[in-house]
Scaffold this motif. Structure first.
Motif, PDB file in Angstrom:
ATOM      1  N   GLU A   2       0.830  -1.206   0.000  1.00  0.00           N
ATOM      2  CA  GLU A   2       0.000   0.000   0.000  1.00  0.00           C
ATOM      3  C   GLU A   2       0.868   1.261   0.000  1.00  0.00           C
ATOM      4  N   ALA A   3       1.945   1.241   0.776  1.00  0.00           N
ATOM      5  CA  ALA A   3       2.828   2.408   0.851  1.00  0.00           C
ATOM      6  C   ALA A   3       3.481   2.685  -0.499  1.00  0.00           C
ATOM      7  N   TRP A   4       4.028   1.657  -1.133  1.00  0.00           N
ATOM      8  CA  TRP A   4       4.681   1.854  -2.430  1.00  0.00           C
ATOM      9  C   TRP A   4       3.682   2.276  -3.501  1.00  0.00           C
ATOM     10  N   GLU A   5       2.516   1.671  -3.497  1.00  0.00           N
ATOM     11  CA  GLU A   5       1.493   2.032  -4.479  1.00  0.00           C
ATOM     12  C   GLU A   5       1.089   3.502  -4.319  1.00  0.00           C
ATOM     13  N   ALA A   6       0.881   3.921  -3.082  1.00  0.00           N
ATOM     14  CA  ALA A   6       0.495   5.315  -2.820  1.00  0.00           C
ATOM     15  C   ALA A   6       1.617   6.264  -3.220  1.00  0.00           C
ATOM     16  N   TRP A   7       2.843   5.938  -2.839  1.00  0.00           N
ATOM     17  CA  TRP A   7       3.978   6.810  -3.157  1.00  0.00           C
ATOM     18  C   TRP A   7       4.124   6.953  -4.670  1.00  0.00           C
ATOM     19  N   ARG A   8       4.052   5.835  -5.380  1.00  0.00           N
ATOM     20  CA  ARG A   8       4.211   5.898  -6.842  1.00  0.00           C
ATOM     21  C   ARG A   8       3.075   6.685  -7.495  1.00  0.00           C
ATOM     22  N   ALA A   9       1.865   6.545  -6.987  1.00  0.00           N
ATOM     23  CA  ALA A   9       0.728   7.302  -7.540  1.00  0.00           C
ATOM     24  C   ALA A   9       0.916   8.799  -7.304  1.00  0.00           C
ATOM     25  N   GLU A  10       1.396   9.175  -6.132  1.00  0.00           N
ATOM     26  CA  GLU A  10       1.595  10.598  -5.839  1.00  0.00           C
ATOM     27  C   GLU A  10       2.745  11.167  -6.657  1.00  0.00           C
ATOM     28  N   VAL A  11       3.807  10.405  -6.836  1.00  0.00           N
ATOM     29  CA  VAL A  11       4.927  10.849  -7.677  1.00  0.00           C
ATOM     30  C   VAL A  11       4.447  11.036  -9.113  1.00  0.00           C
ATOM     31  N   ALA A  12       3.661  10.103  -9.618  1.00  0.00           N
ATOM     32  CA  ALA A  12       3.146  10.212 -10.994  1.00  0.00           C
ATOM     33  C   ALA A  12       2.265  11.451 -11.139  1.00  0.00           C
ATOM     34  N   PHE A  13       1.400  11.694 -10.148  1.00  0.00           N
ATOM     35  CA  PHE A  13       0.558  12.893 -10.208  1.00  0.00           C
ATOM     36  C   PHE A  13       1.436  14.150 -10.228  1.00  0.00           C
ATOM     37  N   ALA A  14       2.412  14.202  -9.339  1.00  0.00           N
ATOM     38  CA  ALA A  14       3.286  15.377  -9.252  1.00  0.00           C
ATOM     39  C   ALA A  14       4.047  15.587 -10.556  1.00  0.00           C
ATOM     40  N   ASP A  15       4.570  14.518 -11.121  1.00  0.00           N
ATOM     41  CA  ASP A  15       5.302  14.641 -12.389  1.00  0.00           C
ATOM     42  C   ASP A  15       4.411  15.186 -13.494  1.00  0.00           C
ATOM     43  N   ARG A  16       3.187  14.684 -13.576  1.00  0.00           N
ATOM     44  CA  ARG A  16       2.248  15.199 -14.591  1.00  0.00           C
ATOM     45  C   ARG A  16       1.937  16.669 -14.328  1.00  0.00           C
ATOM     46  N   PHE A  17       1.698  17.002 -13.077  1.00  0.00           N
ATOM     47  CA  PHE A  17       1.370  18.377 -12.722  1.00  0.00           C
ATOM     48  C   PHE A  17       2.498  19.319 -13.129  1.00  0.00           C
ATOM     49  N   VAL A  18       3.731  18.952 -12.805  1.00  0.00           N
ATOM     50  CA  VAL A  18       4.889  19.789 -13.138  1.00  0.00           C
ATOM     51  C   VAL A  18       5.026  19.926 -14.651  1.00  0.00           C
ATOM     52  N   ALA A  19       4.882  18.826 -15.371  1.00  0.00           N
ATOM     53  CA  ALA A  19       5.036  18.864 -16.835  1.00  0.00           C
ATOM     54  C   ALA A  19       3.957  19.715 -17.500  1.00  0.00           C
ATOM     55  N   GLU A  20       2.744  19.700 -16.950  1.00  0.00           N
ATOM     56  CA  GLU A  20       1.627  20.413 -17.567  1.00  0.00           C
ATOM     57  C   GLU A  20       1.444  21.848 -17.064  1.00  0.00           C
ATOM     58  N   ALA A  21       2.130  22.218 -16.015  1.00  0.00           N
ATOM     59  CA  ALA A  21       1.988  23.573 -15.471  1.00  0.00           C
ATOM     60  C   ALA A  21       2.475  24.591 -16.498  1.00  0.00           C
ATOM     61  N   PRO A  22       1.776  25.712 -16.633  1.00  0.00           N
ATOM     62  CA  PRO A  22       2.191  26.701 -17.625  1.00  0.00           C
ATOM     63  C   PRO A  22       3.565  27.302 -17.334  1.00  0.00           C
ATOM     64  N   ASP A  23       3.905  27.414 -16.050  1.00  0.00           N
ATOM     65  CA  ASP A  23       5.219  27.928 -15.674  1.00  0.00           C
ATOM     66  C   ASP A  23       5.460  27.629 -14.196  1.00  0.00           C
ATOM     67  N   LEU A  24       6.637  27.980 -13.721  1.00  0.00           N
ATOM     68  CA  LEU A  24       7.006  27.716 -12.326  1.00  0.00           C
ATOM     69  C   LEU A  24       6.432  28.734 -11.350  1.00  0.00           C
ATOM     70  N   ASP A  25       5.794  29.763 -11.879  1.00  0.00           N
ATOM     71  CA  ASP A  25       5.253  30.812 -11.015  1.00  0.00           C
ATOM     72  C   ASP A  25       3.798  30.591 -10.630  1.00  0.00           C
ATOM     73  N   ILE A  26       3.186  29.479 -11.066  1.00  0.00           N
ATOM     74  CA  ILE A  26       1.819  29.232 -10.612  1.00  0.00           C
ATOM     75  C   ILE A  26       1.841  29.096  -9.093  1.00  0.00           C
ATOM     76  N   GLU A  27       0.735  29.458  -8.466  1.00  0.00           N
ATOM     77  CA  GLU A  27       0.719  29.523  -7.006  1.00  0.00           C
ATOM     78  C   GLU A  27      -0.418  28.714  -6.419  1.00  0.00           C
ATOM     79  N   GLY A  28      -0.201  28.336  -5.184  1.00  0.00           N
ATOM     80  CA  GLY A  28      -1.222  27.699  -4.376  1.00  0.00           C
ATOM     81  C   GLY A  28      -1.128  28.283  -2.979  1.00  0.00           C
ATOM     82  N   HIS A  29      -2.129  28.006  -2.173  1.00  0.00           N
ATOM     83  CA  HIS A  29      -2.119  28.519  -0.805  1.00  0.00           C
ATOM     84  C   HIS A  29      -1.981  27.371   0.186  1.00  0.00           C
TER      85      HIS A  29
END
Length: 183
Positions: free
Chosen positions: A116-143
């Motif tokens: 469960e730990a490895w599956e969750a970690w890999r899913a979160e890494v995959a989400f983060a990688d997609r998010f970074v690749a698709e972000a318009p730039d590094l200046d997008i913000e969150g709170h």
């Protein structure tokens, strides 16, 4: 001179170590992504070949373990990329308000807990990688309730720091388990 060991040696053979392929020039987003990827790979390498030993605690009274680190970093990835930057209402997977250390406390040497730990970690890494690749730039913000407004650039730098710190813990934990050393 024969037989000596050096802590600064590589954990795996240099020819097989993809961490050495990180960009040293070029676009900032790609370099930051490469550095984060190398840190993630280091965590995987430090855990490679272990099963139940992943849950071995460092020293009493600490609950620090390699498995706890995997669970913790899955939650850290989820927090920064899904919750803060993507604005998703995504509960943490291993920690709760009632038990903020459940990521470490719940790291038990049971096959389903490890999987469960490895599956969750890999899913979160995959989400983060997609998010970074698709972000318009590094200046997008969150709170974030802790840091306030943060940019993708800040989150990437913070994640590199987070992994680097915890990979230092992983070095010591792995050496305690089977004597394996290296970066």
């Amino acid at each position: 001179m024969t037989g000596g060991r050096r802590r600064a040696q590589l954990f795996v053979d240099e020819e097989r170590d993809g961490r050495l392929e990180a960009r040293t020039t070029g676009e900032e987003r790609l370099m930051l992504a490469d550095f984060l990827s190398a840190q993630r790979t280091t965590l995987e390498l430090k855990c490679a070949g272990l099963e139940a030993e992943l849950a071995l605690r460092s020293v009493e009274p600490s609950t620090l373990s390699l498995l706890g680190l995997v669970r913790h970093l899955a939650d850290v990835e989820r927090r920064w990329f899904r919750r803060v930057l993507a604005g998703q209402d995504a509960a943490l997977l291993f920690s709760t308000d009632a038990n903020p250390d459940q990521d470490f406390d719940g790291a038990r040497p049971e096959p389903h807990v490890i999987a469960e730990a490895w599956e969750a970690w890999r899913a979160e890494v995959a989400f983060a990688d997609r998010f970074v690749a698709e972000a318009p730039d590094l200046d997008i913000e969150g709170h974030d309730g802790w840091r306030g407004t943060v940019s993708l650039r800040w989150v990437l730098i913070h994640m590199i720091e987070e992994y680097a710190r915890h990979n230092g813990h992983a070095d010591l934990l792995r050496e305690r388990i089977d004597g394996a050393i290296g970066v």
